[in-house]
Design an enzyme around this catalytic site. Structure first.
Site, PDB file in Angstrom:
ATOM      1  N   ASN A   6      14.439  32.673 -16.761  1.00 38.13           N
ATOM      2  CA  ASN A   6      13.768  31.446 -16.336  1.00 38.13           C
ATOM      3  C   ASN A   6      12.425  31.830 -15.718  1.00 38.13           C
ATOM      4  O   ASN A   6      12.355  32.242 -14.558  1.00 38.13           O
ATOM      5  CB  ASN A   6      14.645  30.718 -15.306  1.00 38.13           C
ATOM      6  CG  ASN A   6      14.038  29.396 -14.864  1.00 38.13           C
ATOM      7  OD1 ASN A   6      12.829  29.171 -14.982  1.00 38.13           O
ATOM      8  ND2 ASN A   6      14.870  28.518 -14.339  1.00 38.13           N
TER       9      ASN A   6
ATOM     10  N   GLU B  16      14.099  42.722  -6.314  1.00 39.49           N
ATOM     11  CA  GLU B  16      13.482  43.803  -5.541  1.00 39.49           C
ATOM     12  C   GLU B  16      12.121  44.250  -6.097  1.00 39.49           C
ATOM     13  O   GLU B  16      11.249  44.657  -5.342  1.00 39.49           O
ATOM     14  CB  GLU B  16      14.387  45.053  -5.481  1.00 39.49           C
ATOM     15  CG  GLU B  16      15.870  44.822  -5.691  1.00 39.49           C
ATOM     16  CD  GLU B  16      16.614  44.276  -4.486  1.00 39.49           C
ATOM     17  OE1 GLU B  16      16.230  44.595  -3.366  1.00 39.49           O
ATOM     18  OE2 GLU B  16      17.577  43.516  -4.682  1.00 39.49           O
TER      19      GLU B  16
ATOM     20  N   LYS C  34      17.343  42.785 -16.406  1.00 38.04           N
ATOM     21  CA  LYS C  34      17.310  43.925 -15.486  1.00 38.04           C
ATOM     22  C   LYS C  34      17.338  43.531 -14.009  1.00 38.04           C
ATOM     23  O   LYS C  34      17.593  44.362 -13.149  1.00 38.04           O
ATOM     24  CB  LYS C  34      16.056  44.758 -15.731  1.00 38.04           C
ATOM     25  CG  LYS C  34      16.119  45.610 -17.009  1.00 38.04           C
ATOM     26  CD  LYS C  34      14.876  46.466 -17.145  1.00 38.04           C
ATOM     27  CE  LYS C  34      15.001  47.452 -18.297  1.00 38.04           C
ATOM     28  NZ  LYS C  34      13.730  48.194 -18.501  1.00 38.04           N
TER      29      LYS C  34
ATOM     30  N   LYS D  27      10.106  30.327 -14.460  1.00 39.27           N
ATOM     31  CA  LYS D  27       9.682  29.604 -13.254  1.00 39.27           C
ATOM     32  C   LYS D  27      10.317  30.214 -11.998  1.00 39.27           C
ATOM     33  O   LYS D  27       9.608  30.558 -11.043  1.00 39.27           O
ATOM     34  CB  LYS D  27      10.110  28.147 -13.402  1.00 39.27           C
ATOM     35  CG  LYS D  27       9.553  27.217 -12.375  1.00 39.27           C
ATOM     36  CD  LYS D  27       9.885  25.787 -12.782  1.00 39.27           C
ATOM     37  CE  LYS D  27       9.133  24.783 -11.965  1.00 39.27           C
ATOM     38  NZ  LYS D  27       9.234  23.435 -12.545  1.00 39.27           N
TER      39      LYS D  27
END
Lengths: 744, 337, 169
Positions: free
Chosen positions: A635, A709, A705, A637
């Site tokens: 997504n 982070e 993935k 956004k």
């Protein structure tokens, strides 16, 4: 139908309407008749013992039910084993009110429970403590002389890689050499939602609303400590107001609230005061020394990374700090060392990309220094040393579109217009600096289960025990289920972070999308098998001989792809099955075979512009471009927001965030949000986020993935490098506050 | 919070009667007092809410062309008031450099004058502090003192005054109007705040039971030749490391007259008339240097805040240039002019 | 924040309750409170309007921002007893009478101007007030005038976009 293609499309957050209307309920938003309020009293010293506790005056306040201390606390399990949780490091976990020992400043030492919040707070101020203080050690510079290699590894944390080649010899022989130490100050998570627990007590059974990144982790911990059956304890935490790692381990507020509720047989709410968080959770101060040997052209001959990180005296908290440059860059000779030093603080907690921004700030600053020394473009230096395989582990990458990320970010940033000399770009009284750095984070998957309940009316419910701490998990799981089942997005309702839901590990490590997403996809596929089987069984079925490969699920029907006139409605399948609803649960397990053969990482190229007032040292970050290669983007956004959030975290790390200890007192002196500075709106410029296309069928079954982070990892280094380019001043300690930037 | 009796004063005489009781405190916007009560730093036994005194909520012109700003005028209303924007733009600018829109909507003119220090130790009741608990000591001297004073400190206290508004009021030579059991008095800004000396628990010369009713500001002499320059650890919502309020009258390219005060460096807004006198007749660059030299005479830092001396020197120079050129620093523009 | 230093004064009796009348999101309430009750705790614990959040309880974060008599304030620093007869608007009162989202609420969803959602009610009240104040003229101005609302998820650029869009209408 367009409305049924959801994955990979920008979709507004499905929990958005609840969040903008105030209807999303967080841990402290639950109430019941007769709810009691609890307030923590902290110890006034950082180390020593509580010699005498005076609770009489507090208990005399009308409305106070009980003051809990180590002297009167109820009996519970006190063995280390009972206090372990899913993610804690090796050692002996902190147990609130265990005994008279004080281990760290702001340690909870008593709990006041009263009918009203203000009564509890007032009475908390009347609890007297006489303490015998000992001299605390909170200075890592001093403690690091006794640094040690942690004897027991923390589960799930990769140890430093084995040395390769002969780093010392290669460094000594290298024509260009650089060896510098970098430091990163203690940081605090400061999620906007305080850590809070509301325990609804009913006839000995507990419904617990806890600020946690894993309801089941909280449930297991409570059951283990209090000896309760899981059937008596349910943890329900659908909304979590940010956590960034601080909600991975169950917190003292959970223990204290449950203890009070069980003892008093009443419902209890405990919200930690903001200041108390500073005693209980932090990113550890870390010193990283980087040694680089290189040819005059910039080819790395050797890399050495040594780190000393702070931990507590009772647990060996460990992070992946030193490994990153060894896998990111192609170098024959490398050596790594990671040590801990004990301080009189609470154990550090994982905080957004634990370890990576520390090691990478050092390594990416050192590379920038090397580039300046040799006189080549910092990006060229990275491309020259780009690793096509992971030499730390001797494995191929599942994918690594980092080169493309550098290129697209550099183009968008206008990097080619950079004048290489420091102090060579300016506008008015501001020096302009452009810097870049690389980001990297491991793509991980963990075991997670999920379920989908599909109804004959074409609506579905997805359930998973993991959490959405703002990461967008509600939205992407709904997208995956809706797309697989051919339903409109609003027909799918995702429910998370309830201990009664299918088992899941804590939300963290950027592994949730890949792991929970895969589990949801497995559920949908299993449902589809059942439905197609039913469709085939219908008398005179138009899909009598159709295989899964030949059909599509769309618009509430199963349709033959080559001839859409052959179709069966889902409602007909349910009639055939004789059911109103069907529910399946599936478990996604990490692909161990692929993990043994491949390394998988998300990468980022971060470019930053700063403007520094030449005379006064004020730094403004004016532009950031962050290009991310992280597999499939479910997504764009919500994904953009994840990276943006990481960049803002990185700006704070670079310029603002710093726990300031008084070493004589062993106490963080800026333990509040007025004096511990988080970035505010005025500090944050327009940030451009670019996702680089990266097809990766090996990293996880859905090609994802993880994004939580990677956004922070290179940001502080890019800003430090930009400040050097602007001012000619190399700052090796974070944060780079005005006093450090101020020219002499 | 410790329990307190609560009065809503109907009028000023009633407020004065109630506020004179032992342990009583006046409450205006509450942004600082309520904060400190929650931290256990302040524990009044009686709160006298001045909220109903609408008469203290006015901004008016004085016969001499100056302004009188009622003590209960909020910081937001003050900064946005047409008369203030026209006659005392330096005050408006300083206010807008402080706190946040929410806090400025609550905080008042009178309350801001009484804002207490942000010294870490003052706020942390587990530590010693001569200001909070006289005689216990000042751990900031040997401890964490990056935000502390470089001027006017004593062996008992090295705290700074945190207000932005007061720095402008000092430069504008405002007068604090006070009513008390003994009648009314007018206290020039220079005499309102104290240096810590051996009684750091006293921030001001206000007596117990006295209430601030207004601040009077003399007629404007600077036009657009003023500035408020603030340096801090983030670009908004942070207290000053160093700030400078300046107003100058120009004669050609030379400074005819100047007023200048520093924030973030001392227990009170730091002003020296000698510095202002020395600026007369000088070009802005030289005037800034002279002013800095005099204002920072005797400045002494501690282990973490010595940088403030040089920062203040440069900020003075910059602010004087801004004021002299008639280009005041705008609070929303983060490029320092 | 409580600490372990016993105060010198003996504990007093609890402050006696008083009756406070106020209007919240158009609904009138008369509640018995003690004078130490903040507007924030009144909203959350007594009126069960938990949309308004407690982030720090000390005026340091902006999560508790509500619109009090037309002005945005930190509800954690307002003693409710000081505002009899006041009108309060919280995030629960931003929607129209027909239940339609306020344009800024809709814009926050459209621009993904939040992640965890915890600071969002305060951001929205602050943003609605900001537009009313006329301080939304440029991105620079919005950034400064929204700096009293901290967002740890870092949604600031999206918050600025959402406010610009609504203010520009």
């Amino acid at each position: 139908m367009l409305t049924e293609r959801h994955v990979g499309r920008p979709r507004s957050r499905v929990d958005g309407p609840l969040k903008v209307t105030g209807r999303a309920k967080y841990a402290a938003d639950y109430a019941t008749n007769g709810l009691l309020h609890a307030v923590v009293v902290t110890a006034p010293i950082a180390k020593g013992r509580i010699a005498r506790m005076d609770t009489a005056r507090a208990e005399a306040v009308p409305g106070v039910l009980r003051v809990f201390t180590h002297e009167n606390r109820p009996r519970t399990a006190w063995f280390d084993r009972s206090w372990q949780d899913q993610v804690g490091p090796p050692g002996s976990p902190f147990r609130p009110l265990y005994d008279d020992r004080v281990h760290f400043a702001l340690q909870p030492a008593a709990l006041v429970v009263a009918e009203e919040f203000e009564v509890a707070r007032h009475a908390a101020g009347l609890v007297g403590m006489e303490c015998e203080a000992e001299t605390p050690e909170t200075d890592l510079k001093r403690a690091m002389t006794e640094a040690y290699v942690p004897p027991k590894r923390r589960s799930g944390i990769a140890p430093p890689p084995k040395p390769r080649g002969d780093e010392a010899k290669a460094f000594a022989a290298a024509p260009v050499r650089l060896r510098e130490q970098y430091g990163i100050a203690t940081e605090f998570h400061n999620a906007m939602e305080p850590h809070a627990t509301t325990v609804i007590w009913k006839d000995g059974e507990l419904i617990i609303h806890d600020k946690t990144q894993g309801a089941q982790n909280s449930q297991d911990w409570v059951c283990s400590i209090f000896g309760l059956a899981k059937s008596k304890v349910r943890v329900v935490s659908p909304f979590v107001g940010g956590a960034f790692g601080s909600g991975l381990r169950p917190g003292p507020q959970l223990f204290l609230a449950v203890m009070a509720a069980l003892s008093l047989e009443r419902s209890v709410k405990l919200v930690l005061h903001r200041d108390h968080h500073f005693g209980l959770m932090h990113r550890p101060e870390t010193f990283v020394t980087v040694g680089l040997g290189a040819t005059p052209e910039g080819k790395l001959c050797s890399v050495q990374v040594e780190a000393v990180a702070a931990t507590s005296r009772f647990e060996d908290h460990q992070e992946v700090v030193v490994n990153w440059p060894g896998l990111l860059y192609d170098v024959e000779n490398a050596a790594f060392d990671y040590r801990l030093a004990q301080l009189d603080t609470h154990t550090p907690s994982d905080m957004r990309a634990p370890g990576a921004p520390l090691g990478m700030f050092a390594a990416e600053s050192a590379l920038d220094e090397l580039a300046a020394k040799i006189g080549i473009c910092p990006m060229e230096l990275r491309l020259l040393n780009h690793a096509d395989e992971d030499r730390n582990d001797g494995k191929n990458f599942t994918s690594k579109e980092l080169r493309a990320a550098y290129q697209v970010a550099a183009d968008r940033f206008g990097w080619r217009h950079r004048s290489p000399e420091p102090r060579s770009m300016r506008e008015g009284q501001e020096l302009i600096g452009w810097g870049m750095a690389t980001g990297v984070w491991e793509a991980q998957t963990v075991k997670m289960s999920a379920s989908i309940l599909l109804r004959a009316d074409g609506t579905a419910e997805v359930r998973c025990g993991t959490a959405d701490i703002g990461t967008g998990t509600y939205t992407i799981l709904s997208q995956i289920a809706a797309e697989e089942l051919g339903l409109p997005l609003p027909a799918v309702n995702t429910l998370l972070n309830d201990s009664a839901y299918p088992a899941a590990q804590v939300e963290g490590g950027s592994w949730t999308a890949a792991s929970a997403g895969t589990a949801v996809q497995l559920c949908a596929r299993s449902l589809k098998e059942k439905l197609l089987k039913a469709a085939r069984g219908i008398t005179n079925s138009p899909l009598a001989s159709a295989t899964m490969e030949e059909v599509r699920f769309t618009g509430g029907r199963i349709v033959l792809a080559r001839d859409p006139s052959h179709a069966v409605t889902l409602a007909a399948c349910f009639r055939e099955l004789g059911e109103e609803k069907i529910e399946v649960e599936e478990t996604a397990t990490p692909g161990l075979l692929s993990k043994m053969r491949y390394s998988s990482y998300a990468h980022a190229a971060v470019f930053a512009e700063v403007r520094v007032d030449e005379e006064l040292g004020q730094v403004r970050v004016t532009r950031v471009v962050n290009a991310v290669a992280a597999g499939r983007i479910l997504n764009p956004k919500t994904a953009r927001s994840q990276i943006l959030g990481g960049v803002v975290f990185g700006i704070g790390q670079a310029l603002h965030e710093e726990g300031i200890p008084d070493h004589a007192l062993g106490r963080w002196m800026n333990h509040n949000m007025a004096e511990y500075h988080l970035p505010v709106n005025a500090d944050v410029p327009a940030v451009e986020v670019i996702f680089v296309e990266e097809r990766d069928a090996l990293t996880s079954p859905i090609g994802v993935k993880g994004l939580g982070e990677i956004g922070i990892v290179g940001t502080a280094a890019a800003i430090a490098n930009a400040i050097h380019h602007a001012t000619g001043k190399r700052l090796r300690g974070l944060p780079m506050t005005l006093d450090k930037v101020l020219p002499r | 919070m410790t329990p307190f009796a609560f009065d809503r004063a109907g009028d000023l005489p009633a407020a004065l009667r109630a506020g004179g009781a032992p342990g009583a405190r006046f409450l205006a916007g509450g942004t600082n007092l309520v904060d400190l009560m929650k931290y256990g730093v302040e524990a009044p036994r009686r709160l006298v809410d001045l909220g109903p005194l609408d008469g203290l909520r006015r901004v008016e012109e004085t016969p001499d062309g100056g302004l009188r700003i009622g003590a209960l005028v909020t910081n937001a209303d003050c900064a946005a008031h047409p008369l203030v924007m026209e006659r005392a733009p330096l005050l408006a600018s300083a206010i807008l450099h402080g706190a946040t829109p929410q806090l400025r909507n609550m905080a008042t003119t009178g309350g801001n004058l009484l804002q207490r220090t942000r010294c870490y130790y003052f706020y942390d009741t587990a530590t010693a502090c001569n200001k909070r608990a006289p005689g216990t000591g000042c751990p900031a001297r040997e401890g964490v003192n990056r935000i502390h004073a470089i001027l006017g400190h004593s062996e008992h206290c090295i705290a700074t005054h945190p207000s932005d508004m007061c720095v402008a009021l000092a430069a504008l030579e405002a007068v604090v109007e006070v009513e008390g059991p003994g009648g009314a008095r007018r206290i020039p800004m220079a005499d309102f705040h104290r240096l810590p000396d051996d009684a750091p628990e006293r921030d001001t010369t206000l007596a117990h039971g006295e209430v601030i009713t207004a601040v009077a500001i003399p007629p404007d002499r600077f036009g657009s030749h003023h500035t408020y320059l603030k340096l801090r650890d983030r670009l908004s919502y942070a207290f000053a490391l160093v700030s400078v309020a300046v107003g100058v009258g120009m004669e050609g390219t030379a400074i005819r007259e100047a007023r200048i005060a520093l924030g973030g460096v001392a227990h009170k807004p730091w002003r020296r008339e000698e510095a202002e006198a020395a600026m007369r007749g000088l070009a802005p660059e030289a005037a800034g240097e002279r002013a800095a030299a005099i204002l920072l005479e005797g400045a002494r830092g501690f282990s973490h805040n010595a940088f403030k001396i040089e920062l203040a020197r440069r900020a003075i120079g910059r602010a004087v240039r801004q004021a002299a050129s008639g280009t005041p620093q705008h609070h929303a523009n983060k490029v320092i002019l | 924040m409580p600490d372990a230093t016993p105060p010198a004064e003996p504990a007093l009796a609890l402050p006696p309750p008083l009756t406070l009348a106020l209007t919240v999101n158009g609904a009138r309430h008369a509640v018995e409170i003690r004078p130490w009750t903040t507007l924030l705790d009144l909203l959350r614990d007594r009126l069960h309007l938990t949309g308004t959040k407690k982030g720090c309880d000390q005026g340091q974060c902006g999560a508790c921002t509500v619109i009090l008599d037309g002005k945005r304030v930190n509800a954690c620093l307002v003693l409710a007893a000081t505002r009899p007869g006041s009108e309060v608007r919280t995030v629960e009162g931003l929607e129209g009478p027909d239940g339609a989202l306020h344009p800024l609420q809709a814009a926050f969803i459209e621009h993904d101007a939040f992640q965890c959602g915890y600071c969002t009610p305060g951001q929205l009240c602050s943003g609605v007030a900001l537009i009313g104040e006329g301080h939304a003229g440029s991105a620079e101005e919005i950034r400064e005038w929204m700096s009293g609302n901290i967002c740890r998820c870092g949604a600031y650029p999206h918050i600025v976009e959402a406010i610009r869009e609504v203010a520009g209408r």
